[in-house]
Design a protein around this motif. Structure first.
Motif, PDB file in Angstrom:
ATOM      1  N   PHE A 176      56.824  97.208  79.440  1.00 45.97           N
ATOM      2  CA  PHE A 176      57.146  95.758  79.320  1.00 45.97           C
ATOM      3  C   PHE A 176      56.521  95.127  78.038  1.00 45.97           C
ATOM      4  N   ALA A 177      55.341  95.203  78.052  1.00 43.28           N
ATOM      5  CA  ALA A 177      54.811  94.650  77.084  1.00 43.28           C
ATOM      6  C   ALA A 177      55.156  95.133  75.546  1.00 43.28           C
ATOM      7  N   VAL A 258      64.313  91.548  90.502  1.00 42.25           N
ATOM      8  CA  VAL A 258      63.833  90.434  90.199  1.00 42.25           C
ATOM      9  C   VAL A 258      64.376  90.125  88.878  1.00 42.25           C
ATOM     10  N   SER A 259      64.665  91.076  87.886  1.00 46.53           N
ATOM     11  CA  SER A 259      65.284  90.351  86.697  1.00 46.53           C
ATOM     12  C   SER A 259      66.692  90.319  86.834  1.00 46.53           C
ATOM     13  N   VAL A 260      67.448  90.866  87.550  1.00 51.48           N
ATOM     14  CA  VAL A 260      68.967  90.575  87.808  1.00 51.48           C
ATOM     15  C   VAL A 260      68.888  89.180  88.470  1.00 51.48           C
ATOM     16  N   SER A 298      65.387  90.505  79.995  1.00 56.44           N
ATOM     17  CA  SER A 298      65.851  91.881  79.266  1.00 56.44           C
ATOM     18  C   SER A 298      64.708  92.614  79.120  1.00 56.44           C
ATOM     19  N   ALA A 299      63.420  92.190  78.546  1.00 56.35           N
ATOM     20  CA  ALA A 299      62.382  93.160  78.539  1.00 56.35           C
ATOM     21  C   ALA A 299      61.973  93.584  79.614  1.00 56.35           C
ATOM     22  N   LEU A 300      62.111  93.094  80.710  1.00 55.48           N
ATOM     23  CA  LEU A 300      61.534  93.608  81.969  1.00 55.48           C
ATOM     24  C   LEU A 300      62.477  94.842  82.402  1.00 55.48           C
ATOM     25  N   THR A 302      64.382  96.592  80.231  1.00 52.59           N
ATOM     26  CA  THR A 302      64.479  97.814  79.550  1.00 52.59           C
ATOM     27  C   THR A 302      63.321  98.603  79.758  1.00 52.59           C
ATOM     28  N   ALA A 303      62.352  97.803  80.136  1.00 53.81           N
ATOM     29  CA  ALA A 303      60.988  98.473  80.423  1.00 53.81           C
ATOM     30  C   ALA A 303      61.083  99.633  81.537  1.00 53.81           C
ATOM     31  N   THR A 304      61.886  98.819  82.573  1.00 54.88           N
ATOM     32  CA  THR A 304      61.977  99.598  83.887  1.00 54.88           C
ATOM     33  C   THR A 304      62.809 100.968  83.389  1.00 54.88           C
ATOM     34  N   ALA A 305      63.846 100.647  82.653  1.00 53.87           N
ATOM     35  CA  ALA A 305      64.682 101.802  82.313  1.00 53.87           C
ATOM     36  C   ALA A 305      63.994 102.908  81.569  1.00 53.87           C
ATOM     37  N   VAL A 306      63.157 102.338  80.625  1.00 49.52           N
ATOM     38  CA  VAL A 306      62.607 103.495  79.882  1.00 49.52           C
ATOM     39  C   VAL A 306      61.517 104.036  80.469  1.00 49.52           C
ATOM     40  N   SER A 307      60.715 103.502  81.590  1.00 49.65           N
ATOM     41  CA  SER A 307      59.837 104.182  82.238  1.00 49.65           C
ATOM     42  C   SER A 307      60.561 105.239  83.133  1.00 49.65           C
TER      43      SER A 307
END
Lengths: 389, 256
Positions: A176-177, A258-260, A298-300, A302-307
């Protein structure tokens, strides 16, 4: 926002569109310019048979219902297929706790987490793409091409290095960071006054992605610990869904939810932003706050998907585009449609990746790249008039 | 009746002041034209009046209360801005564009209420674009598009309408029609209606009041006949325009 009338007029007189000027002050001269100019998307919608399709948007409940059924069906098929085929009735028996041990192990610890992980990755990337496109007012935006995913992957790799038993929390936090930092960086690099030209954003994203790839490779060579998990890291770089625990899945599901929700809360304001920042402000939108919310959401995502899956490209590009053709551009309908459609898309892509060259497995990023790359070029081709420099 | 007033307004971008002390009071029901040469500060003045640009000194008062104190939503319910025609990257229908005028009435997670839908239908009718309501915005002609943008602003149900060159992409007939429509809208509801216009004859023929802005200051303000004199025109626009004698309202032609 300072309005650069001089520049807009100059470019217009030279017969060039002004891609980065705020749309409502640009007013690129009457009907001749407007269609081929900013509205690649519109062109596609009004193209061949769609005609006056804008008039008849289907009822949103019907579309979401159909997409929900499609997602459930895709998940069901994906759980049954694989190196060992397990019929649906035995999958259901397993879920009910009455399964045979080997099949239970396959379904509960391997296949179901992976399929659900793929669904979350798809939903996250598609919604992130939709939000970024709304924010940047351009259908070419997506976490992958803007370098957000790459930033998340570098930070996530560092997270893997330092993570102990709480990796399922540490890795997303680092990612996320990284996602937030890289979005802010790319934005900052591309920004000219109040304008953020998409061409500069894409270039910055490409370069950031390349640098990020090098950094991950460097970390990989330097760290014994990462080399022990070489397969996992390589999977990350190529985009492969790897879910190691139900806890990881639970955290990811919560973050996506949460992000949606954040995205849905801003839906009507995001619609207004399509007219430009000044116009949105005069319609009652607190533009700076909206931007911050969208960037964080959107960062949250993306971070979730990448994780969960590393670098899976273009989902955020293909899905929103297809969804807009069906439900139209309003975000209250678009975001849920993208969440369901994106989930279905990646579940099916991951299934294809598992069975296409069985027993060998492809990373899902290969499939999404093979589908999404040409799609990106097609979009660019339609809009290329807008990006002449 | 609504009153919008600017008091000793100073505003600008970066280091420079674009507006150097503007005093202006507009009442509901009158059509006010803002005219002046390029870079005179007309658009900046509109942005200040709209609350989109914070003044450095002075204030903009709506019925006595500072516009700067209103949050974005509250402001959008009182003041609507009609931009020059815009383009959108996504394929909205006209009805969806007009629906954006209701943004300030929709809360988080909210959709259009029946009140919102009524306001949208009414705005479509008032602006004369009911017939094209379901068409894609991008497919409209310049005149239709301008009316759709006007309808969007009308859907805000605001007391103040600010228009930045509303006639710039229109042919003469549509220019006239747009201003006539504005006159009806201003009178019927007692709305404050201020438009930046480049065409002096349009301002002369179809506005109740003309305000001439030059180098960030108001240099003339009154009825078209009182303001559009040869003396003022020469002073603001330089030589090259002639005010035809004996015409009411005044008519201005370029010198050959």
């Amino acid at each position: 926002m300072v309005v650069d009338h001089g520049r807009a007029h100059e470019a217009h007189r030279a017969g060039r569109p002004v891609p980065d000027a705020p749309a409502w002050t640009t007013a690129p001269g009457g009907r001749r310019h407007v269609l081929p100019h900013h509205s690649g998307d519109a062109l596609i919608v009004v193209a061949p048979s769609a005609g006056r399709a804008g008039a008849t948007r289907p009822p949103v409940a019907a579309v979401l219902g159909a997409l929900g059924v499609a997602l459930v069906a895709a998940v069901a098929v994906a759980v049954t297929l694989g190196a060992v085929a397990i019929p649906l009735d035995r999958v259901l028996a397993t879920l009910a706790g009455r399964g045979e041990p080997t099949e239970s192990a396959i379904v509960l610890s391997l296949r179901l987490p992976r399929v659900l992980g793929a669904a979350l990755v798809g939903a996250a990337l598609a919604v992130a793409g939709t939000l970024l496109q709304g924010l940047l007012r351009n259908p070419l935006a997506d976490p992958y091409v803007l370098g957000t995913s790459a930033g998340a992957s570098v930070a996530g790799t560092v997270g893997l290095l330092v993570a102990g038993p709480l990796g399922y929390l540490v890795v997303p936090a680092f990612a996320f960071a990284g996602a937030l930092g890289s979005t802010a960086f790319v934005w900052r690099v591309a920004r000219v006054g109040a304008h953020v030209p998409i061409v500069s954003l894409l270039l910055a994203g490409v370069v950031l992605s390349a640098v990020a790839g090098s950094v991950v490779a460097l970390l990989l060579v330097m760290s014994d610990r990462l080399q022990l998990r070489l397969a996992a890291v390589l999977g990350w770089l190529m985009g492969g869904v790897s879910v190691v625990s139900w806890e990881q899945l639970g955290v990811a599901a919560a973050l996506v939810a949460v992000s949606v929700t954040l995205g849905l809360a801003t839906a009507s304001r995001l619609d207004a932003l399509a007219l430009g920042e000044d116009a949105a402000a005069s319609l009652g939108v607190d533009v700076e706050r909206l931007k911050r919310v969208i960037l964080v959401a959107s960062a949250l995502l993306t971070a979730t998907a990448v994780s969960l899956a590393g670098l899976v490209g273009f989902v955020g590009l293909v899905v929103p585009h297809a969804a807009r053709l069906v439900v139209g551009p309003r975000h209250a309908r678009l975001l849920p449609a993208c969440a369901l459609g994106g989930a279905t898309f990646v579940v099916l892509a991951d299934l294809l990746a598992r069975v296409a060259l069985a027993p060998a497995e492809l990373p899902v990023g290969v499939i999404s790249g093979l589908v999404g790359g040409p799609f990106f070029f097609a979009l660019l081709w339609r809009q290329r008039d807008s990006y002449r420099l | 009746m609504t009153v919008l007033a600017a008091t000793s307004l100073v505003a600008g971008y970066g280091a420079a002041d674009v507006l150097g002390g503007i005093d202006l009071e507009c009442r509901g029901g009158e059509r006010v034209a803002l005219v002046g040469p390029n870079a005179a500060g007309k658009t900046t003045l509109v942005r200040c009046l709209a609350g989109l640009l914070r003044p450095r000194h002075g204030d903009v008062l709506l019925d006595g209360a500072s516009v700067g104190m209103l949050d974005a939503r509250a402001r959008a319910r009182r003041i609507a801005v009609v931009p020059q025609t815009f383009v959108t990257p996504f394929a909205f229908t006209v009805r969806e564009i007009v629906g954006l005028g209701r943004t300030a009435y929709i809360g988080p997670f909210g959709g259009l209420s029946s009140d919102d839908r009524r306001a949208i239908d009414k705005a479509l009718a008032e602006a004369g674009c009911t017939a094209v309501a379901e068409r894609p915005f991008a497919e409209l002609s310049g005149g239709e598009r301008q009316r759709a943008v006007l309808a969007m602003a009308l859907a805000q149900e605001a007391d103040v309408l600010l228009l930045d060159e509303p006639t710039v992409h229109l042919d003469p007939v549509h220019q006239r029609e747009t201003l006539a429509r504005l006159g009806r809208i201003a009178r019927d509801r007692g709305r404050v209606c201020i438009a930046v216009l480049h065409d002096l004859n349009l301002a002369s023929a179809l506005c109740d009041r003309v305000v001439v802005v030059d180098r960030g200051r108001i240099v003339a303000d009154g009825t078209p006949a009182a303001v559009l004199t040869q003396h003022t025109i020469d002073r603001v626009f330089g030589p090259g325009l002639r005010v035809l004698a004996g015409r009411t309202p005044p008519a201005i032609v370029p010198l050959t």
